[in-house]
Design a protein around this motif. Structure first.
Motif, mmCIF file in Angstrom:
data_model
loop_
_atom_site.group_PDB
_atom_site.id
_atom_site.type_symbol
_atom_site.label_atom_id
_atom_site.label_comp_id
_atom_site.label_asym_id
_atom_site.label_seq_id
_atom_site.Cartn_x
_atom_site.Cartn_y
_atom_site.Cartn_z
ATOM 1 N N ILE A 151 -0.590 -16.456 2.911
ATOM 2 C CA ILE A 151 -1.507 -15.415 3.395
ATOM 3 C C ILE A 151 -2.979 -15.832 3.368
ATOM 4 N N CYS A 306 -2.029 -4.598 -4.247
ATOM 5 C CA CYS A 306 -2.282 -5.993 -3.833
ATOM 6 C C CYS A 306 -3.537 -6.157 -2.987
ATOM 7 N N ILE A 307 -4.373 -7.125 -3.368
ATOM 8 C CA ILE A 307 -5.569 -7.419 -2.565
ATOM 9 C C ILE A 307 -5.398 -8.715 -1.759
ATOM 10 N N ARG A 308 -4.168 -9.210 -1.700
ATOM 11 C CA ARG A 308 -3.836 -10.358 -0.846
ATOM 12 C C ARG A 308 -4.643 -11.622 -1.172
ATOM 13 N N CYS A 309 -4.653 -11.968 -2.448
ATOM 14 C CA CYS A 309 -5.378 -13.182 -2.828
ATOM 15 C C CYS A 309 -4.485 -14.416 -2.720
ATOM 16 N N GLY A 310 -3.173 -14.216 -2.760
ATOM 17 C CA GLY A 310 -2.250 -15.333 -2.643
ATOM 18 C C GLY A 310 -2.012 -16.090 -3.942
ATOM 19 N N CYS A 312 -0.288 -15.358 -6.484
ATOM 20 C CA CYS A 312 1.116 -15.334 -6.923
ATOM 21 C C CYS A 312 1.947 -16.372 -6.182
ATOM 22 N N ILE A 335 4.886 -11.550 -3.926
ATOM 23 C CA ILE A 335 4.469 -10.216 -3.471
ATOM 24 C C ILE A 335 5.228 -9.818 -2.207
ATOM 25 N N CYS A 365 -1.792 -12.327 -11.234
ATOM 26 C CA CYS A 365 -2.185 -11.251 -10.313
ATOM 27 C C CYS A 365 -3.457 -10.552 -10.788
ATOM 28 N N PRO A 366 -4.519 -10.590 -9.970
ATOM 29 C CA PRO A 366 -5.806 -10.033 -10.400
ATOM 30 C C PRO A 366 -5.780 -8.509 -10.541
ATOM 31 N N ILE A 369 -0.201 -6.514 -10.931
ATOM 32 C CA ILE A 369 1.057 -5.954 -10.430
ATOM 33 C C ILE A 369 2.194 -6.581 -11.241
ATOM 34 N N ILE A 371 4.896 -7.921 -10.855
ATOM 35 C CA ILE A 371 5.714 -8.433 -9.753
ATOM 36 C C ILE A 371 7.121 -8.792 -10.212
#
Ligand code: SF4
Lengths: 459, 245
Positions: A151, A306-310, A312, A335, A365-366, A369, A371
């Protein structure tokens, strides 16, 4: 587990045929994870920041309706046109409608995983509209006719030589060029041309501020800004979970986002868009596409933080060795594996099982989450909903019955050890996936239980 | 204090040596240990495969076997974590809860309950420690590289009490070995690759033995070492702590 698509294990098996590439992929992503570690360890307050971010997002999810209406009102007051899309189809139609209204058949687009999730490019292509992705990585996979495999780093699975070949084929560079500097400049030249000629630019949204009605787009390449500032029409698409309550909360997320993603202190460009400039149209499409359903699933709702940082994905030992495409969904990795079954349980029933539940994803995970716990919970849901293969169901029933009975267990144990000892061919063959690359444990002459019976129990 | 010894099914069947060492080590430290003979398995293989609803029988048996003890100790982080997090029984909820709170993984029992500060053991070899994920991230047996927090290691501190033992450093301190229960067969390609990489890190740094607090990870790495014809051996940490070599 569908007949039309290969599942994660099969796709990962194909990826693993080229071990050298797996090593390279693994090491590249591990290097990014190491950069992340280094940069977060410079902040003693890191864990407190994660906690704060997690709490802010919890608050948003618990009051999503209120924040969304507040955001809409503020955005409209700023002169932004707000659209609502219930699902991917509606999202694509809204974007297409705006293009038709403006009599445009070409659009430039910066990074947006939401549009990947909605398959916007394909949809627009079938309606005769050309979309050019302006994020370098996305442009590369677009030329290759592939989906992004990560992502944040969409073409992380491609080596520079392969990129050189693509540019040779599509952008007219000499063959066998793999110098990153040269390739980047080529892309830059070709994208400049695009930016200057497109009347409509689409961007994603990283954060939308409920209080002010503005949205923030983070990029390292400035491509979102180039597109949006030059175009007459700016369309921004966001999932409804991207909200944060106030501008002051942004500081927390901007500090977390890029450190987690790449180890940089902050993205090179974190641009605020609050109103259209004179003569420009600014449209915002708010997309649900399964998010409100996920919000209603108690065990899984906080996947929407999720803020989509990648991060994970970079840390996931399975992702690093199976590649993003093996997840056969827009958002890959850990995620993606907890988001995708919400969209289509049948199609993505394999993904929650593509994990060892090692838990590293939850630790990086910042927004905290859980997961790996959600992966575990999805497994229970999917089996209950009937998405387990029959063979596995039977095996599990037999196993459960054996293990619930000491008599059966002891008999089976003896038999098992004898089988391995006296008839190795029964186990050590290619049909046993364990044996393909690993030897079986040697079978001891007695179990611990037997040993204990002889040596201790009479004490 | 009476400790119930919980020996997971695969340790019972394939690695009796690890179980014997656990028993002997605890006895050496003055603990009264009892092994309930009717135990089988914690139910994790079913639960992690999504069949938690089939673990009722295992749960009942576990409670029957272990409810009478002051502590329950096991040489397997993964099984202990499963009991801690998932043991339940709708008919006996309080008992299930009590049992799940009394279960300890061996090394943390040694450091946190017995507060062991020295051991009479000797093991003159270069040893690599594999941090099993469930022990480390689930039971917090050692600090995790992802978190910004002080570093510690319960298995490591115990191994440091062993005379002449040399701990080696790894490039990746806490990467998963890829075993993952049924993952190891369902995702054969990735699982085996993870195992190979994990083993390679130990070999690169000169390990003569690979040890850890979870026999299942060690079984996985042993399978790979043997296939590669390597002379490097795996040993459960109890066997090293119990060794007087
Ligand atoms: S789940 Fe967490 S680590 Fe993964 S992409 Fe989202 S915010 Fe980042």
């Amino acid at each position: 587990m569908t007949t039309t698509t290969k599942d994660h294990a099969e796709l990962a098996d194909i990826f693993n045929k080229d071990e050298e590439r797996v090593d390279w992929h693994d090491e590249t992503l591990w290097w990014i994870r190491a950069k992340r570690d280094k940069s977060v360890h410079q902040l003693p307050e890191w864990e407190a920041l994660r906690e704060a971010a997690s709490n802010i997002k919890f608050n948003v999810l618990s009051n999503l309706d209120t924040y969304l209406t507040a955001f809409e009102a503020a955005a409209k007051a700023n002169g932004i046109t707000v659209h609502w899309a219930a699902d991917a189809q509606e999202h694509n139609q809204i974007v297409h409608g705006l293009l038709t209204e403006n009599k445009v058949t070409q659009m430039v687009k910066s990074k947006s995983m939401l549009t990947e999730e909605c398959h916007l490019n394909d949809y627009l292509a079938t309606h005769g509209i050309e979309v050019i992705d302006s994020d370098l990585g996305e442009r590369i996979v677009q030329l290759a006719g592939e989906a992004p495999s990560h992502i944040v780093l969409p073409c992380i699975h491609k080596k520079k030589e392969e990129i050189g070949d693509l540019f040779h084929m599509y952008l007219g560079t000499p063959s066998n060029m793999s110098d990153p500097q040269f390739l980047t400049e080529t892309a830059r030249g070709s994208l400049r041309e695009t930016f200057l000629t497109r009347k409509v630019a689409l961007t994603g949204v990283n954060f939308a501020v409920a209080e002010t009605g503005e949205f923030v787009v983070c990029t390292n390449e400035g491509n979102a800004d180039m597109g949006a500032h030059l175009a007459d029409v700016h369309i921004a698409c966001m999932g409804i979970e991207k909200l944060i309550p106030k501008r002051e909360h942004l500081g927390v997320f901007l500090r977390l986002l890029t450190r987690s993603a790449t180890g940089q202190p902050i993205t090179t460009y974190s641009s605020h868009f609050s109103k259209p400039r004179a003569g420009q149209q600014m449209h915002l499409v708010l997309v649900d596409n399964g998010r409100s359903v996920q919000l209603g699933r108690k065990d899984f709702r906080n996947s929407l933080k999720c803020i989509r940082c990648g991060a994970c994905m970079n840390t996931c030992p399975v992702y690093r060795r199976s590649g993003g495409h093996s997840y056969h969904t827009a958002v890959a990795g850990p995620i993606g594996s907890i988001l995708a079954p919400n969209l289509d349980m049948k199609k993505y029933a394999d993904l929650p099982f593509a994990s060892t539940l090692c838990g590293s994803c939850s630790n990086v995970c910042p927004v905290k989450i859980d997961i790996h716990d959600q992966l575990y919970k999805w497994r229970q849901v999917l089996v209950k909903e009937g998405y387990a293969p029959t063979g596995k169901k039977i095996a599990m029933q037999v196993m459960a019955a054996t293990l619930a009975s000491p008599t059966l267990y002891h008999a089976a144990g003896k038999m098992g050890r004898a089988t391995i000892k006296y008839a190795p061919f029964a186990v050590n063959n290619k049909l046993n996936p364990w044996y393909k690359q690993r030897d079986m444990p040697e079978s001891p002459k007695e179990s611990f239980g037997e040993w204990y019976g002889k040596n201790r129990s009479k004490k | 204090m009476t400790v119930g010894l919980f020996i997971p099914c695969y340790v019972d069947q394939f690695y009796p040596g690890a179980a014997i060492a656990t028993l002997q080590l605890l006895e050496k430290l003055g603990v009264n240990v009892v092994y309930p003979p009717n135990q089988t398995c914690c139910g994790q293989p079913m639960a992690n495969s999504g069949f938690e609803h089939l673990t009722g029988g295992c749960n009942r048996l576990f409670i029957d076997n272990f409810s009478g003890f002051d502590y329950i100790v096991s040489p397997s982080g993964s099984c202990v974590l499963h009991i801690r997090e998932h043991l339940h029984d709708d008919k006996r909820p309080a008992e299930a809860k009590e049992v799940s709170h009394k279960v300890w993984e061996l090394t943390s029992f040694l450091t946190d309950v017995l507060k062991v500060e020295s051991l009479p053991s000797r093991f003159p070899h270069k040893v690599g420690v594999h941090q099993s994920c469930h022990g480390q991230r689930g039971l917090h047996l050692s600090s995790m590289t992802e978190l910004v927090a002080p570093s510690f290691s319960k298995p490591g501190s115990l191994l440091n009490m062993v005379k002449d033992l040399e701990l080696i450093e790894l490039d990746r301190k806490d990467e998963c070995c890829g075993f993952g229960g049924t993952f190891c067969v369902a995702e054969e390609a990735v699982s085996a690759k993870m195992g190979k990489d994990r083993v390679a890190d130990h070999l690169k740094h000169g390990a003569e033995y690979i040890t850890g607090a979870d026999m299942s990870c060690l079984m996985h790495m042993e399978g790979i070492l043997k296939r590669q014809g390597s002379k490097v051996k795996v040993l459960h940490i109890a066997e090293i702590l119990n060794s007087e070599g």
